[in-house]
Design an enzyme around this catalytic site. Structure first.
Site, short mmCIF file in Angstrom:
data_model
loop_
_atom_site.label_atom_id
_atom_site.label_comp_id
_atom_site.label_asym_id
_atom_site.label_seq_id
_atom_site.Cartn_x
_atom_site.Cartn_y
_atom_site.Cartn_z
N SER A 172 0.93 -0.91 -0.07
CA SER A 172 0.62 -0.02 -0.10
C SER A 172 0.93 1.37 -0.01
O SER A 172 0.37 2.38 -0.64
CB SER A 172 -0.98 -0.25 1.29
OG SER A 172 -0.37 -0.01 2.34
N THR A 201 -5.42 5.19 2.61
CA THR A 201 -5.18 4.04 4.21
C THR A 201 -4.86 3.24 3.93
O THR A 201 -5.02 2.49 2.61
CB THR A 201 -6.63 5.05 4.84
OG1 THR A 201 -7.15 4.02 4.32
CG2 THR A 201 -7.07 6.57 4.61
N CYS A 202 -5.05 2.24 4.98
CA CYS A 202 -5.23 0.73 4.48
C CYS A 202 -6.30 -0.16 6.09
O CYS A 202 -6.25 -0.96 6.38
CB CYS A 202 -4.11 0.18 5.47
SG CYS A 202 -2.66 0.55 4.45
N SER A 203 -7.37 1.05 6.00
CA SER A 203 -8.62 0.84 6.24
C SER A 203 -9.55 0.11 5.28
O SER A 203 -9.75 0.30 4.54
CB SER A 203 -9.71 2.36 6.58
OG SER A 203 -10.75 2.37 7.40
N GLY A 218 -6.43 -3.21 7.06
CA GLY A 218 -6.57 -3.56 5.96
C GLY A 218 -5.13 -3.83 5.47
O GLY A 218 -4.91 -5.05 4.40
#
Length: 682
Positions: free
Chosen positions: A283, A443-445, A385
């Site tokens: 990411s 983001t990694c959400s 995530g």
């Protein structure tokens, strides 16, 4: 299920013992070899006292609070935030990992202490209960073997006391563990790991690992050549993986993907030493490539968060060939600044500037950021995530409380609201920078509250530095090459899976100013006009309404120079002269239409010699009619000597001819100006 620390240790031991196919390869960096040996010793023989102390403090803040009817142990007061002192980055990581592993088995460890009658112990106060549980986890992980005392470690009395106490009752504790496994019919202690954590760890263990290439140290061709010499085979995608294989990432051309089972073996290869290939979540590579793609016209980049130093270094490597500078916000201490600069120097990065202010504290008019064109926002998010959330949280020094959310498998509504508000405030602040052309938000959400909703609220707020050029969403550069339904609307999304980590990307760009001329040129280039519109000189547009005639659309014809076009040359010439004046001396004040000589004389005051030479040239040219007149006057004098009778006629003829000759040599522009004035005195 063996914890990740145990997996790391066992895999490393296999490599050292030569059981691996690639075991003959040695690490060229001697310091790195020493550190890896230390990791092996730590996992095999226990940890230094300082690591137990820090891990206990971390666990005290992360542990699961239980209802009054289920409380087995008393942990003392947890109202104050613990003070942590780590010897180095390695000690910090080991401390957090030990605390998190203890958290995973908290229920089992508490039941062992109560069942074995080891707890309660009145000689151990409640404030040290966390240390007791942490050291019990380590004792059972070492199969109840005695802990090694490291020669250079600093002894802590509380650690020594609890360590001796647990080892004295190791038999009772081992029996209590056996009874718990029989009671729950557990073939291994992995049975006691919460299901959410178990699924996350299974996905992490199967997820391919990504390394980005530091092209300041080695080229892609050299990497491929070296891997082939080591017996690796290149395949098209991760679906073709078969142990010693690798693939070039489908989105990022400088990222290589390997099977997860090769992690420890790869880290021991010389090609992965000296910062040539760097392990990082994909990411982050997607984010820096998105920001780099927006710098087509040059400019600097603002990185709103420190995050991982690897992300900053990757951005620096991508922009190394340009004049771009990387401004990193939030470097608070001189010690952190020195640490980062040493890391960047080792990687070969030179275009990085560290700022002490947090991003939200920066003024949009800060003179240091005048050339900034792109802002990269990687805000703190829930991280659920990510391919390896634990690793991402540790590498980016984010809030340790996220480990509790990771353990639970979800984020509470209150915590999610706090995160979303902080993200929105940072994005709104980014919109205020007038000279910035684009913003990358990543983001990694897995929650829309941190992704789409934050971006939409920011765009709807109307808080922008340049009202005339608002921001709009544009597609990501990765949208066209995604092999899944990862692109929704204008956002780029990758859902977490067994072959990919989760990622959310939004690209915001200012609307560009497009002139009417550019629009017509673009339409003509696409053959959309087809001769319908023909650009006309400005003089024809300014003609009186009585003289204008409506013309039907005609196809474009070859250009012919007409009388009207000749008359139009005067204003065109003046416009060209004005443009020349602006380029030579932008400081000169604007003035209405004037004589050509005055326009060329003004820039000379600002130090330009070229217009002065032009004026002198015209003056020299104006002397030619005088010489011609003098020549004709001499001829008329000779004629006067031969025939005195025709003197008056000759003088008149000569004077008239001289006058005509002089008029012909006068610059054409002046005559046309006079002609225009006589026709249209207004």
């Amino acid at each position: 299920m063996p914890d990740s620390e145990s997996n790391l240790v066992s895999s490393h031991v296999d490599v050292i013992n030569g059981t691996s196919v690639l075991s003959e390869t040695k690490i060229s960096d001697e310091k790195g070899s020493v550190e890896k040996t230390a990791v092996t010793q730590f996992g095999k023989n226990g940890y230094p006292d300082s690591i137990y102390i820090n891990a206990a403090k971390i666990f005290q803040g992360l542990r699961t609070e239980k209802s009054s009817g289920r409380i087995l142990l008393r942990y003392g007061d947890t109202s104050e935030s613990p003070t942590l002192a780590f010897k180095d980055e390695h000690s910090r990581r080991v401390s957090y990992q030990l605390a998190f592993n203890t958290l995973k088995y908290q229920n089992l460890l508490e039941e062992m202490l109560v069942d074995s009658k080891v707890y309660p112990c009145y000689s151990i106060p409640d404030e040290l209960t966390s240390l007791l549980v942490v050291m019990l986890y380590d004792l059972q992980d070492r199969k109840f073997q005695k802990r090694k005392i490291f020669a250079e470690e600093e002894r802590v009395a509380e650690v020594q006391e609890i360590g001796h106490y647990l080892y004295r009752y190791k038999t009772k504790l081992a029996a209590a563990l056996a009874r718990c496994r029989i009671k729950y019919d557990a073939l291994s202690i992995e049975y006691f790991v919460p299901e959410t954590i178990s699924k996350q760890e299974q996905r992490t263990s199967a997820l391919p690992i990504c390394f980005w290439i530091n092209t300041l140290k080695i080229s892609l061709e050299d990497v491929i050549r070296d891997l082939e010499m080591k017996g690796f085979t290149k395949v098209e995608s991760v679906s073709d993986f078969d142990h010693y294989t690798y693939a070039v990432d489908q989105h990022c051309h400088d990222v290589l993907v390997f099977p997860s089972c090769l992690r420890e073996e790869l880290l021991n290869l010389d090609i992965f030493a000296d910062c040539k290939l760097l392990l990082q979540d994909k990411s982050r590579s997607l984010a820096v490539h998105s920001a780099h793609a927006l710098l087509s016209e040059g400019g600097d980049i603002i990185m709103a968060h420190i995050g991982s130093h690897l992300t900053i270094a990757h951005m620096s490597v991508l922009t190394n060939d340009s004049m771009s500078r990387i401004f990193v916000c939030g470097v608070k201490t001189s010690a952190k600044e020195e640490e980062l600069m040493n890391s960047f120097s080792h990687m070969g990065c030179t275009n990085i500037w560290l700022l002490h202010e947090d991003f939200i504290e920066l003024q949009p008019t800060d003179p240091r950021l005048e050339q900034a064109k792109v802002i990269l926002l990687l805000p703190q998010c829930s991280e659920l995530g990510a391919g390896n959330p634990m690793e991402l949280i540790l590498s980016e020094h984010t809030d340790a409380e996220l480990l509790r959310d990771l353990f639970q498998g979800f984020v509470s509504e209150d915590k999610l609201r706090i995160l979303a508000e902080r993200q929105l405030n940072e994005l709104l602040h980014a919109l205020k920078f007038k000279k910035v052309q684009a913003i990358v938000y990543c983001t990694c959400s897995v929650y829309p509250e941190e992704n789409e909703l934050v971006v939409k609220k920011a765009l709807e707020s109307g808080v922008e530095g340049d009202k005339k050029r608002p921001y709009r969403l544009i597609p990501s550069i990765f949208s066209t090459c995604s092999d899944s339904e990862s692109s929704t609307e204008m956002f780029f999304k990758m859902e977490p899976s067994e072959i990919s980590s989760g990622c959310f990307l939004a690209i915001l760009e200012r609307e560009k100013k497009v002139s009417a001329k550019d629009i017509l040129a673009s339409a003509a280039a696409q053959a959309l006009l087809d001769g319908i519109v023909e650009e006309k000189p400005k003089e024809e547009v300014k003609k009186p309404k009585g003289k204008q005639r409506k013309r039907k659309p005609k196809a474009a014809k070859p250009h012919r120079q007409t009388a009207a076009h000749v008359k139009a040359e005067v204003p065109v010439s003046k416009a060209a002269s004005k443009i020349e004046e602006q380029h030579v001396c932008p400081i000169c004040p604007k003035s209405p239409t004037s004589k050509t000589q005055e326009k060329h004389a003004r820039p000379t005051k600002a130090g330009s010699d070229t217009p002065q030479k032009t004026v002198q040239g015209r003056k020299a040219g104006s002397d030619t009619p005088q010489k011609t007149v003098q020549g004709k006057k001499a001829a008329s004098n000779t004629e006067q000597k031969n025939a005195h009778q025709t003197k008056a006629a000759s003088d008149a003829s000569t004077s008239k001819a001289a006058s005509n000759t002089q008029q012909k040599n006068v610059p054409q522009t002046d005559s046309r100006v006079e002609l225009k004035k006589s026709v249209n005195p207004d």
